[in-house]
Design an enzyme around this catalytic site. Structure first.
Site, PDB file in Angstrom:
ATOM      1  N   LYS A  23       0.841  -1.211   0.000  1.00 37.73           N
ATOM      2  CA  LYS A  23       0.000   0.000   0.000  1.00 37.73           C
ATOM      3  C   LYS A  23       0.873   1.256   0.000  1.00 37.73           C
ATOM      4  CE  LYS A  23      -1.862   1.431   4.089  1.00 37.73           C
ATOM      5  NZ  LYS A  23      -1.439   2.803   4.388  1.00 37.73           N
ATOM      6  N   ASN A  24       1.878   1.254   0.881  1.00 37.79           N
ATOM      7  CA  ASN A  24       2.677   2.471   1.034  1.00 37.79           C
ATOM      8  C   ASN A  24       3.637   2.706  -0.129  1.00 37.79           C
ATOM      9  OD1 ASN A  24       1.315   3.005   3.333  1.00 37.79           O
ATOM     10  ND2 ASN A  24       2.963   2.458   4.749  1.00 37.79           N
ATOM     11  N   CYS A 117      -5.125  12.686  12.097  1.00 32.46           N
ATOM     12  CA  CYS A 117      -5.838  11.410  11.981  1.00 32.46           C
ATOM     13  C   CYS A 117      -5.759  10.704  13.318  1.00 32.46           C
ATOM     14  CB  CYS A 117      -5.288  10.571  10.845  1.00 32.46           C
ATOM     15  SG  CYS A 117      -3.825   9.677  11.247  1.00 32.46           S
ATOM     16  N   ARG A 122       0.129  14.448  12.824  1.00 30.34           N
ATOM     17  CA  ARG A 122       0.748  14.256  11.515  1.00 30.34           C
ATOM     18  C   ARG A 122       0.909  15.564  10.728  1.00 30.34           C
ATOM     19  NH1 ARG A 122      -1.284   8.509   9.223  1.00 30.34           N
ATOM     20  NH2 ARG A 122       0.755   8.519   8.277  1.00 30.34           N
ATOM     21  N   ASP A 306       4.284   0.607  12.243  1.00 26.25           N
ATOM     22  CA  ASP A 306       3.113  -0.052  11.641  1.00 26.25           C
ATOM     23  C   ASP A 306       2.957  -1.509  12.078  1.00 26.25           C
ATOM     24  OD1 ASP A 306       2.423   2.257  10.399  1.00 26.25           O
ATOM     25  OD2 ASP A 306       3.052   1.665   8.392  1.00 26.25           O
ATOM     26  N   ARG A 398      -8.893  -0.632   4.908  1.00 26.68           N
ATOM     27  CA  ARG A 398      -8.044   0.387   4.254  1.00 26.68           C
ATOM     28  C   ARG A 398      -6.714  -0.211   3.799  1.00 26.68           C
ATOM     29  NH1 ARG A 398      -8.637   6.192   7.021  1.00 26.68           N
ATOM     30  NH2 ARG A 398      -7.365   6.613   5.201  1.00 26.68           N
TER      31      ARG A 398
END
Ligand code: UD1
Length: 417
Positions: A23-24, A117, A122, A306, A398
């Site tokens: 994803k990243n 978030c 952030r 993460d 997500r």
């Protein structure tokens, strides 16, 4: 209607699972497609909500997009819009990656502030400071970032912190700026290297990703390409931690062990057996593991924030005590209250959590507060005695495609209800 995951825990995990594309990596690479006016094919695509949201933004910017099971096709030949509104930036924080390419391509753009978030405030000051060093004029007004790039120029920039996003923003912007830009104190995450490889495949000239200095030689024009996005090290790490926690014999296919060296070293301290065979990682665990005494989240190559929540889930059932220091984000212990409902023994003081391993977790109704906290609750549910219902699974969707199907493949009793 709310979707939930219902897990009947307590089964060991056995079998093979394929690791999806990162994803990243996808997020900045999708933004990077805007730098050219051409056709792109990005392989290893995964149908997760963050990538869908990015797709919607690119469509608003004038791109034509198609996808099949494992590839994303982006046609940027008619991209003509350089304004991104609040409605769009609220859906995915990574919309900030579009600032650099839009500025480089159209020499002016307007992007709504992505805001905070669940895991922390952030800020984006390092992104904006870097773009200003590249000659951008930036005005922040009414929640929007107005960027003007008539006088963009190459520069030597030292980042205040090795931010992943800021490193990527500046790489994307400098690619189309004449001259040599040198970025120092950059992030060294594997996703940075993937972005470098992608940009070079489309005709760019970047060197150094993976080290703390990156050199970008600006080019006049870039072209479309086909690119295989690398596999997701956080998903791989999540499955490894699931195997360690539940016990069994799990084989990951398409994993890059080198990207999870820190996690593998920590797991090797416990009684797991880990074997790496090319792009496969096998983890076997057949007894209760001992705690890892100290874990600290740090920029790559150290332990990733993460994987902190998933690692915490494992520590709740190990023998002994563990201390986890979260140094990257100020609000990343969202899983703690929920794990405690399941019988975990955790005390939090500021950014530090002390976990005393218990023999058994019990099923409960638990609520995901963010993506990785959600992933950790699924792990706890797979291990716990009895039924666990995980709520708010839109957070999990997500970043993990149909997570219940992956764990079912490994023999877990888990379904979406
Ligand atoms: C990326 C990852 C995210 C991961 C994080 C850290 C993506 C899409 N997301 O997020 O999954 O958790 O790296 O590995 O790749 N900071 C500032 N000012 C800035 C930018 C960052 O103060 O302008 C701070 C952040 O608040 C945070 C730290 O720097 O405390 C690291 O953030 P950063 O590396 O930028 O993370 P992201 O790129 O947002």
């Amino acid at each position: 209607m709310e979707n939930k995951l219902l897990i009947n825990g307590g089964r060991k995990l056995f079998g093979e699972v394929r690791v999806d594309g990162s994803k990243n990596s996808f997020l900045p690479i999708m933004a990077g497609c805007l730098l050219a006016e051409d056709d792109f094919c990005l392989n290893n695509f995964t149908h997760i909500e963050d990538l869908k949201a990015m797709t919607e933004i690119l469509e608003v910017l004038g791109c034509k997009i198609n996808c099949d099971k494992a590839s994303l096709y982006i046609d940027t030949k008619h991209s003509n819009n350089a304004k991104i509104t609040h409605e769009l930036t609220q859906k995915v924080r990574a919309s900030i990656f579009l600032l650099g390419p839009l500025l480089a391509k159209f020499r002016s753009c307007v992007v709504a502030y992505p805001g905070g978030c669940n895991i922390g405030a952030r800020p984006i000051d390092i992104h904006l400071k870097g773009l200003r060093s590249l000659g951008a004029k930036i005005i922040e007004k009414h929640g929007y970032i107005y960027c003007f790039g008539e006088n963009l120029h190459s520069a030597e920039i030292v980042l205040d912190f090795p931010s992943v996003g800021a490193t990527e923003s500046l790489m994307l912007c400098a690619t189309l700026i004449e001259g040599e830009t040198i970025l120092k104190n950059v992030a060294r995450e594997p996703e940075i290297e993937d972005l470098q490889n992608f940009i070079n495949t489309m005709g760019g000239d970047i060197r150094g990703a993976g080290c703390d200095q990156i050199v970008i030689r600006g080019v006049k024009k870039l072209h479309g390409c086909t690119y295989d996005v690398m596999s997701d090290r956080i998903i791989a790490g999540t499955y490894l931690l699931a195997g360690a926690m539940c016990g069994g014999d799990v084989l990951l296919d398409g994993a890059i062990a080198e990207h999870n060296e820190c996690l593998l070293a920590l797991l090797n301290q416990t009684a797991c057996q880990i074997d790496v065979l090319g792009d496969k990682i096998r983890l076997r665990a057949d007894k209760r593991l001992s705690s890892i005494s100290e874990i600290k989240t740090m920029p790559y190559p150290f332990f990733p924030t993460d994987l902190q929540a998933q690692m915490m889930a494992l520590q709740t059932v190990c023998e002994g005590a563990s201390v986890i220091y979260e140094t990257m984000f100020e609000n990343r212990f969202g899983q703690v209250m929920e794990l405690k409902k399941m019988g975990a023994d955790i005390v939090v003081k500021g950014q530090t959590a002390l976990i005393k391993g218990v023999k058994t977790l019990y099923g409960a109704d638990v609520f995901a507060t963010d993506l990785r906290a959600g992933a950790s609750l699924v792990l706890a549910g797979l291990k716990a005695e009895g039924y666990t219902t995980v709520h708010n699974i839109e957070f999990i969707d997500r970043g993990y495609e149909k997570i219940e199907e992956k764990y079912s493949l490994l023999g877990a009793d888990i379904k979406r209800i």
